[in-house]
Each structure stands twice: as C-alpha cells, then as structure tokens.
Design a protein around this motif. Sequence first.
Motif, PDB file in Angstrom:
ATOM      1  N   LEU A 102       0.815  -1.216   0.000  1.00 27.31           N
ATOM      2  CA  LEU A 102       0.000   0.000   0.000  1.00 27.31           C
ATOM      3  C   LEU A 102       0.850   1.268   0.000  1.00 27.31           C
ATOM      4  O   LEU A 102       0.531   2.226  -0.700  1.00 27.31           O
ATOM      5  CB  LEU A 102      -0.934   0.001   1.218  1.00 27.31           C
TER       6      LEU A 102
ATOM      7  N   VAL B  37       0.521  -1.321  -8.987  1.00 23.48           N
ATOM      8  CA  VAL B  37      -0.118  -1.281  -7.673  1.00 23.48           C
ATOM      9  C   VAL B  37      -1.468  -0.575  -7.776  1.00 23.48           C
ATOM     10  O   VAL B  37      -2.460  -1.015  -7.194  1.00 23.48           O
ATOM     11  CB  VAL B  37       0.798  -0.602  -6.632  1.00 23.48           C
ATOM     12  N   GLU B  38      -1.532   0.499  -8.546  1.00 25.39           N
ATOM     13  CA  GLU B  38      -2.796   1.207  -8.750  1.00 25.39           C
ATOM     14  C   GLU B  38      -3.816   0.307  -9.440  1.00 25.39           C
ATOM     15  O   GLU B  38      -4.995   0.301  -9.078  1.00 25.39           O
ATOM     16  CB  GLU B  38      -2.571   2.472  -9.570  1.00 25.39           C
TER      17      GLU B  38
ATOM     18  N   ASP C  47      -5.135  -2.148  -6.997  1.00 26.62           N
ATOM     19  CA  ASP C  47      -6.081  -1.470  -6.110  1.00 26.62           C
ATOM     20  C   ASP C  47      -7.456  -1.368  -6.769  1.00 26.62           C
ATOM     21  O   ASP C  47      -8.482  -1.599  -6.126  1.00 26.62           O
ATOM     22  CB  ASP C  47      -5.541  -0.085  -5.757  1.00 26.62           C
ATOM     23  N   GLU C  48      -7.482  -1.053  -8.051  1.00 23.75           N
ATOM     24  CA  GLU C  48      -8.747  -0.931  -8.785  1.00 23.75           C
ATOM     25  C   GLU C  48      -9.473  -2.274  -8.910  1.00 23.75           C
ATOM     26  O   GLU C  48     -10.679  -2.349  -8.695  1.00 23.75           O
ATOM     27  CB  GLU C  48      -8.497  -0.366 -10.181  1.00 23.75           C
TER      28      GLU C  48
ATOM     29  N   LEU D 206     -11.206  -3.730  -5.673  1.00 23.12           N
ATOM     30  CA  LEU D 206     -12.345  -3.020  -5.109  1.00 23.12           C
ATOM     31  C   LEU D 206     -13.643  -3.761  -5.430  1.00 23.12           C
ATOM     32  O   LEU D 206     -13.947  -4.014  -6.591  1.00 23.12           O
ATOM     33  CB  LEU D 206     -12.391  -1.599  -5.654  1.00 23.12           C
TER      34      LEU D 206
END
Length: 65
Positions: free
Chosen positions: A39, A50-51, A54-55, A58
């Motif tokens: 994170l 990493v982004e 994260d998407e 979700l």
Amino acid sequence: LAAIGYGNDFTGSTVDQFWLKGDLGISAEEHISFLRALLVGNLPFDAEHVELLDEIMLVEKTNGH
C-alpha cells in the motif's frame, strides 16, 4: 517471493498454484505486513501496477468507504 519477503517464499513444484495447493506458508500477521508495504509503495512493483491492483480488488465503494 524472496525479493518481496512474502512468507516462506516456497513455491514447491506447482508454481502455477502454489498459493492454493503448494507449500507456501505465511501467517496472517506476515500477510498484513506485506499488504501494508504494498500500500505504501515499499515493494519492488511499478506504481501503475499497484494502482491497477487497487482498482481490480475493489468490490464496492460507498460514500466515505
């Protein structure tokens, strides 16, 4: 796995499913530490990857959460 400090970094012979059926060992505390490092960007991964992670992780987004 050794480069990112993930558990015992042992894939065994089933490298395509070691996290499901192999000998990989990681405690809950180790996993949380890994996720925290991920994170805050303390692992050797590109920020764009990493982004993206994260998407796709979700499940639901609500007001403030």
